[in-house]
Structure formats: C-alpha cells, structure tokens
Design a protein around this motif. Structure first.
Motif, PDB file in Angstrom:
ATOM      1  N   CYS A 147      58.572  52.042  32.424  1.00 43.98           N
ATOM      2  CA  CYS A 147      57.557  51.975  33.474  1.00 43.98           C
ATOM      3  C   CYS A 147      58.064  51.144  34.646  1.00 43.98           C
ATOM      4  O   CYS A 147      58.289  49.936  34.523  1.00 43.98           O
ATOM      5  N   SER A 148      58.225  51.780  35.784  1.00 42.25           N
ATOM      6  CA  SER A 148      58.804  51.101  36.958  1.00 42.25           C
ATOM      7  C   SER A 148      57.778  50.314  37.766  1.00 42.25           C
ATOM      8  O   SER A 148      58.133  49.469  38.579  1.00 42.25           O
ATOM      9  N   SER A 149      56.496  50.591  37.545  1.00 48.04           N
ATOM     10  CA  SER A 149      55.448  49.887  38.302  1.00 48.04           C
ATOM     11  C   SER A 149      54.336  49.493  37.345  1.00 48.04           C
ATOM     12  O   SER A 149      53.512  50.319  36.971  1.00 48.04           O
ATOM     13  N   ARG A 150      54.321  48.219  36.936  1.00 52.26           N
ATOM     14  CA  ARG A 150      53.301  47.717  36.016  1.00 52.26           C
ATOM     15  C   ARG A 150      52.421  46.706  36.761  1.00 52.26           C
ATOM     16  O   ARG A 150      52.707  45.517  36.802  1.00 52.26           O
ATOM     17  N   GLN A 151      51.361  47.186  37.378  1.00 54.87           N
ATOM     18  CA  GLN A 151      50.418  46.306  38.057  1.00 54.87           C
ATOM     19  C   GLN A 151      49.265  46.013  37.108  1.00 54.87           C
ATOM     20  O   GLN A 151      48.353  46.813  36.953  1.00 54.87           O
ATOM     21  N   ILE A 152      49.311  44.850  36.468  1.00 55.09           N
ATOM     22  CA  ILE A 152      48.280  44.458  35.508  1.00 55.09           C
ATOM     23  C   ILE A 152      47.686  43.138  35.981  1.00 55.09           C
ATOM     24  O   ILE A 152      48.279  42.072  35.810  1.00 55.09           O
ATOM     25  N   GLU A 153      46.536  43.225  36.634  1.00 58.85           N
ATOM     26  CA  GLU A 153      45.927  42.064  37.285  1.00 58.85           C
ATOM     27  C   GLU A 153      45.052  41.288  36.293  1.00 58.85           C
ATOM     28  O   GLU A 153      43.826  41.373  36.303  1.00 58.85           O
ATOM     29  N   PHE A 154      45.733  40.537  35.428  1.00 57.19           N
ATOM     30  CA  PHE A 154      45.051  39.742  34.408  1.00 57.19           C
ATOM     31  C   PHE A 154      45.825  38.456  34.209  1.00 57.19           C
ATOM     32  O   PHE A 154      47.052  38.461  34.074  1.00 57.19           O
ATOM     33  N   ASP A 155      45.123  37.328  34.204  1.00 59.49           N
ATOM     34  CA  ASP A 155      45.735  36.014  34.006  1.00 59.49           C
ATOM     35  C   ASP A 155      45.699  35.666  32.518  1.00 59.49           C
ATOM     36  O   ASP A 155      44.634  35.391  31.968  1.00 59.49           O
ATOM     37  N   ASN A 156      46.851  35.683  31.885  1.00 59.16           N
ATOM     38  CA  ASN A 156      46.910  35.412  30.447  1.00 59.16           C
ATOM     39  C   ASN A 156      46.547  33.976  30.104  1.00 59.16           C
ATOM     40  O   ASN A 156      46.087  33.696  29.000  1.00 59.16           O
ATOM     41  N   ASP A 157      46.766  33.052  31.025  1.00 55.91           N
ATOM     42  CA  ASP A 157      46.448  31.647  30.756  1.00 55.91           C
ATOM     43  C   ASP A 157      44.940  31.417  30.704  1.00 55.91           C
ATOM     44  O   ASP A 157      44.423  30.788  29.784  1.00 55.91           O
ATOM     45  N   SER A 158      44.224  31.936  31.692  1.00 55.00           N
ATOM     46  CA  SER A 158      42.774  31.744  31.740  1.00 55.00           C
ATOM     47  C   SER A 158      42.017  32.841  30.997  1.00 55.00           C
ATOM     48  O   SER A 158      40.805  32.732  30.806  1.00 55.00           O
ATOM     49  N   LYS A 159      42.743  33.885  30.586  1.00 58.23           N
ATOM     50  CA  LYS A 159      42.130  35.038  29.929  1.00 58.23           C
ATOM     51  C   LYS A 159      41.062  35.681  30.822  1.00 58.23           C
ATOM     52  O   LYS A 159      40.027  36.127  30.360  1.00 58.23           O
ATOM     53  N   GLN A 160      41.369  35.748  32.114  1.00 56.32           N
ATOM     54  CA  GLN A 160      40.426  36.307  33.067  1.00 56.32           C
ATOM     55  C   GLN A 160      41.087  37.408  33.884  1.00 56.32           C
ATOM     56  O   GLN A 160      42.256  37.303  34.290  1.00 56.32           O
ATOM     57  N   ALA A 161      40.325  38.472  34.139  1.00 58.73           N
ATOM     58  CA  ALA A 161      40.790  39.521  35.034  1.00 58.73           C
ATOM     59  C   ALA A 161      40.807  38.986  36.460  1.00 58.73           C
ATOM     60  O   ALA A 161      39.915  38.234  36.872  1.00 58.73           O
ATOM     61  N   LEU A 162      41.827  39.353  37.212  1.00 56.20           N
ATOM     62  CA  LEU A 162      41.978  38.872  38.585  1.00 56.20           C
ATOM     63  C   LEU A 162      41.196  39.699  39.590  1.00 56.20           C
ATOM     64  O   LEU A 162      41.045  39.290  40.745  1.00 56.20           O
ATOM     65  N   VAL A 163      40.732  40.854  39.161  1.00 53.63           N
ATOM     66  CA  VAL A 163      39.792  41.659  39.946  1.00 53.63           C
ATOM     67  C   VAL A 163      38.756  42.207  38.977  1.00 53.63           C
ATOM     68  O   VAL A 163      39.011  42.350  37.778  1.00 53.63           O
ATOM     69  N   GLY A 164      37.589  42.541  39.492  1.00 53.56           N
ATOM     70  CA  GLY A 164      36.525  43.031  38.631  1.00 53.56           C
ATOM     71  C   GLY A 164      36.594  44.512  38.345  1.00 53.56           C
ATOM     72  O   GLY A 164      35.920  44.997  37.445  1.00 53.56           O
ATOM     73  N   SER A 165      37.422  45.240  39.100  1.00 54.48           N
ATOM     74  CA  SER A 165      37.426  46.697  38.983  1.00 54.48           C
ATOM     75  C   SER A 165      38.796  47.259  39.324  1.00 54.48           C
ATOM     76  O   SER A 165      39.469  46.771  40.243  1.00 54.48           O
ATOM     77  N   THR A 166      39.216  48.277  38.583  1.00 55.99           N
ATOM     78  CA  THR A 166      40.447  48.984  38.935  1.00 55.99           C
ATOM     79  C   THR A 166      40.299  49.667  40.284  1.00 55.99           C
ATOM     80  O   THR A 166      41.270  49.824  41.026  1.00 55.99           O
ATOM     81  N   CYS A 167      39.079  50.061  40.628  1.00 55.60           N
ATOM     82  CA  CYS A 167      38.861  50.691  41.937  1.00 55.60           C
ATOM     83  C   CYS A 167      39.166  49.738  43.088  1.00 55.60           C
ATOM     84  O   CYS A 167      39.520  50.182  44.187  1.00 55.60           O
ATOM     85  N   THR A 168      39.056  48.444  42.855  1.00 52.51           N
ATOM     86  CA  THR A 168      39.490  47.467  43.860  1.00 52.51           C
ATOM     87  C   THR A 168      40.989  47.592  44.084  1.00 52.51           C
ATOM     88  O   THR A 168      41.472  47.540  45.231  1.00 52.51           O
ATOM     89  N   LEU A 169      41.749  47.767  43.013  1.00 54.73           N
ATOM     90  CA  LEU A 169      43.201  47.914  43.133  1.00 54.73           C
ATOM     91  C   LEU A 169      43.552  49.191  43.887  1.00 54.73           C
ATOM     92  O   LEU A 169      44.504  49.217  44.669  1.00 54.73           O
ATOM     93  N   VAL A 170      42.794  50.259  43.654  1.00 54.98           N
ATOM     94  CA  VAL A 170      43.019  51.508  44.384  1.00 54.98           C
ATOM     95  C   VAL A 170      42.756  51.298  45.871  1.00 54.98           C
ATOM     96  O   VAL A 170      43.549  51.721  46.726  1.00 54.98           O
ATOM     97  N   ALA A 171      41.655  50.609  46.191  1.00 57.46           N
ATOM     98  CA  ALA A 171      41.343  50.336  47.604  1.00 57.46           C
ATOM     99  C   ALA A 171      42.424  49.482  48.253  1.00 57.46           C
ATOM    100  O   ALA A 171      42.810  49.716  49.406  1.00 57.46           O
ATOM    101  N   GLU A 172      42.922  48.503  47.520  1.00 60.35           N
ATOM    102  CA  GLU A 172      43.952  47.616  48.080  1.00 60.35           C
ATOM    103  C   GLU A 172      45.232  48.368  48.424  1.00 60.35           C
ATOM    104  O   GLU A 172      45.978  47.943  49.313  1.00 60.35           O
ATOM    105  N   LYS A 173      45.496  49.461  47.749  1.00 60.36           N
ATOM    106  CA  LYS A 173      46.729  50.206  47.993  1.00 60.36           C
ATOM    107  C   LYS A 173      46.774  50.815  49.390  1.00 60.36           C
ATOM    108  O   LYS A 173      47.856  51.095  49.910  1.00 60.36           O
ATOM    109  N   PHE A 174      45.594  51.035  49.977  1.00 60.50           N
ATOM    110  CA  PHE A 174      45.637  51.591  51.336  1.00 60.50           C
ATOM    111  C   PHE A 174      44.964  50.695  52.368  1.00 60.50           C
ATOM    112  O   PHE A 174      44.981  51.010  53.562  1.00 60.50           O
ATOM    113  N   MET A 175      44.404  49.561  51.968  1.00 59.42           N
ATOM    114  CA  MET A 175      43.766  48.665  52.928  1.00 59.42           C
ATOM    115  C   MET A 175      44.741  48.192  53.999  1.00 59.42           C
ATOM    116  O   MET A 175      44.405  48.133  55.197  1.00 59.42           O
ATOM    117  N   GLN A 176      45.963  47.872  53.600  1.00 56.77           N
ATOM    118  CA  GLN A 176      46.937  47.345  54.562  1.00 56.77           C
ATOM    119  C   GLN A 176      47.328  48.378  55.613  1.00 56.77           C
ATOM    120  O   GLN A 176      47.721  48.020  56.727  1.00 56.77           O
TER     121      GLN A 176
END
Length: 407
Positions: A147-176
């Motif tokens: 897998c050449s692109s592993r975007q996994i937005e999760f903090d293993n130390d705090s056991k917390q997701a860094l975003v609330g939704s995968t759809c946020t990650l989709v939006a971020e891909k074209f926001m810039q």
C-alpha cells in the motif's frame, strides 16, 4: 476552477456499468467502505473516486470503481444514508453494491483496492492488492508492504480519531485546490452528501459528544460556503416539505438557494437514524447485523461488535435466541458485543451488552471494569446472568459517551 460540468450522480451512473461491460479488458481500483456499511463508508466510497477523477484529474491505468460495501437489498436498513442519497438525487439503480462485485470472479492481476473508513481488507477480498487507505480508525497494521498511500488519521497514544468522519478526509483532498476562492463552486450533490455525513458523525460538532475536531469544523464551513447550492435539484420522489425545510428561510422559491438550513439538515438525518419506530420494526437479527464489524485478536479469537440505536434492544421478542444464532451460525464469532447509543435531551447515552461463553465474557467484563486502559470509558455493571445453555450475558453502563467502537 469553474464548477464541474459533471455532477456526482452523472459520474456514478457513467462509471458503474463499466464493471460488467469491460471487466475483461479494463483494470479496476475498487473503492469500498467497511463491512458495516454506515453512511460514512457509503458516501466516502462514492465521493472519493469523483474527487480523484473529476476535480483533481488524478487518473492512472486503473479505473476508479465506487462500490457500496453492503448487498443491494440491505440499503433500506441504512435510513440516513438512503435519505441522503435521495436528497442528493443519486439513484440506487445507478450504484454498484457488494453483491454486484462478488458475483463475478475478480482478476487479481487487473484489480486493486482502496479502503475507506477501515484499514484491513475484508475476507471476501483477502487476496486483493490494497494500494490506498483513507481512514480514521485505529491502525490494524495491515497492507504495509504494497500500500503506497496509508492515510490513517488516528492517534495511537490517546486512542482518539483525529477527525470525526472519513468524509472530512475526502473533503480535505480537494479543499486546497479551491484556496478560498469564491468563484470555484462545488457540485451541489457532492457538497450535500459530504456535509450530511460529517454533520452526522460529529453530531453537528456537539461538544458533549466530543466527536468533532477542528478539521471537521473547517470541512463543514468549507462545504457550506463553497457549494453551489442553487444547482441542487428538488427530488420529486421526496416529501416537498423536506426540500423546503432544507432550503431554509427564503422570501420566495424564486430566490437563489445560496445556503441551506444546516441545523435542520442534521436533525432530519439524525432523527431518521434514531427513529424509534424504525428500530422497533426490526427483528433482533436485522438490528444486530445492520451496523456490525468483526475483529480478530492476536490469539486468533474472533469477536463482533454491533452498534444499535435502541436502548431496550434486549426486549425484542426472542432477542437472546436470535443474538446467539447470529453470533454462532452467521457471524461465527466467540463473543458478541452489542453497543447501544441513544440521544436524550441532546446528550448521547451509551451502554454495552456482552454475550458468549462464561469465561470469555467474564474476562472481558473484568478488563472493562478494572483495567487502567479502559478507565476512560467509566464502565459500571448493570446485570449479570448465565442462561441454561451456558451463554453468559452481562449488561454494562458506559459513563463516558465519548468512547466508541473506534477505540
């Protein structure tokens, strides 16, 4: 960047037929969500390929193929996702579902996969090469070599997701690519679909729920302000009041629809998801399998988690019998955890039921009650009983509603 000439629904209706028509000649990248098939999994799988192909023009030798990760007949069980698709004008008949893809043998040499809203490929596709992951759950450390692109937005130390939704990650891909410009509107169907899921997953950025992050908030603001809402076509199959309420306060119907009523939009989707009459109408089996995920431990023990939006699910007729049958014969797991979530006075309330053999259930219960890594859940025991067939059932109350299946 001008508004796209191709709407989300047009894109989906054009790409889906390619699977059957050109399976022998084309190379495909199957983009699919997790086995639970919730709104985030469904919408992120449908929108990510559109973003890649239509907005970013990021094409290669593989044709991106959006696939809904449940069988076609089960879509009506996902009421929030069904309503959101209807509001956006996306027809079920123009989509590919899990059973459409698995009906045909998949050529490993011509097919790769992109995982959204999960990071470990499901058993049906275990031999497929995973080339991309877009997720916000705990990293299961799979697909590390190919897998050449592993975007996994999760903090293993705090056991917390860094975003609330995968759809946020989709939006971020074209926001810039929009860079704050107001002359580059987003397709209305895309904006509505992404916004609806992010609002659902973050509970409209409720602080008490603790699901939303600043990144989710930025995505919500971006989609609200950048979407070309006036292009949203009224779905004639829906109640006219639904679309009227979505549009919010306008002087008359001829006024341009430059914004939507976000609070009403969220509450409409939320209420459809938590509708007690809908949950009452379900059999115990349907309630358990509607939002179900399977997990395996390092010792090869399998357990399942069912998220149920009904506090008294155990009161359904023949619940324990159906739950045991589902656990042992259909899901084939050693333990079944039933996570319940309800909203009372706009506050989330959670509880947990554990079913299985006495030793496994007791060990897990002791862990949740006493281990320091589970302390943040604030678990307390409500009941404990063992049935005649030796199945043990323990019911627990969760004091901290912010803990979820992602942990």
């Amino acid at each position: 960047m001008p508004v796209s000439e191709e709407s989300l629904s047009d894109y989906l209706s054009s790409v889906s037929p390619l699977w059957k028509a050109e399976i022998e000649t084309k190379k495909f990248n199957i983009i699919m969500g997790n086995e639970a098939g919730d709104a985030d999994s469904i919408i992120s799988a449908l929108t990510l390929p559109y973003v890649k192909d239509v907005i970013l023009k990021d094409k290669n030798e593989y044709t991106n193929l959006p696939v809904v990760s449940i069988v076609r007949d089960d879509l009506p069980l996902r009421r929030d996702a069904t309503l959101l698709l209807e509001m956006a004008g996306i027809k079920k008949d123009n989509l590919l579902f899990l059973d459409d893809v698995t009906q045909q043998s998949i050529d490993k040499e011509r097919t790769v996969m992109t995982l959204v809203d999960h990071n470990k490929v499901r058993p049906e596709f275990v031999d497929a090469k995973v080339v991309e992951i877009c997720d916000h759950h705990q990293d299961e450390r799979q697909h590390l070599e190919d897998c050449s692109s592993r975007q996994i937005e999760f903090d293993n130390d705090s056991k917390q997701a860094l975003v609330g939704s995968t759809c946020t990650l989709v939006a971020e891909k074209f926001m810039q690519h929009y860079d704050g410009r107001r002359d580059t509107p987003i397709d209305a169907q895309l904006g509505l679909a992404l916004l609806g899921v992010i609002l659902l997953d973050t509970m409209n950025m409720s602080t008490s729920a603790g699901k939303g992050t600043p990144r989710d908030g930025k995505a919500i603001e971006f989609l609200q302000s950048q979407t070309r809402w006036e292009d949203l076509v009224v779905n004639n199959s829906m109640d006219p009041n639904v679309m009227a309420n979505l549009w919010g306060d306008r002087k008359n119907n001829a006024d341009p629809m430059t914004s939507i009523n976000v609070t009403w939009f969220y509450e409409f989707l939320r209420d459809s998801k938590f509708d007690s009459s809908f949950w009452d109408s379900l059999s115990a089996r349907d309630a358990l399998r509607m939002d179900y995920k399977r997990f395996e431990t390092t010792t090869n023990m399998a357990f399942g988690m069912s998220s149920v939006l009904q506090v008294d699910v155990a009161l359904k007729p023949n619940f324990l019998e159906e739950a045991e049958a589902y656990m042992t014969k259909e899901a084939e797991v050693d333990l079944l955890l039933v996570l319940t979530l309800v909203i009372i006075d706009d506050e989330p309330k959670r509880s947990l039921m554990i079913l299985g053999n006495e030793e496994l259930v007791s060990n897990l219960c002791d862990f949740l009650l006493h281990h320091e890594s589970a302390a943040f859940l604030e678990i307390s025991k409500e009941s404990d009983e063992t049935k005649e067939n030796a199945t043990k059932v323990i019911k627990l109350k969760q004091g901290n509603p912010k803990g979820s299946r992602k942990q």
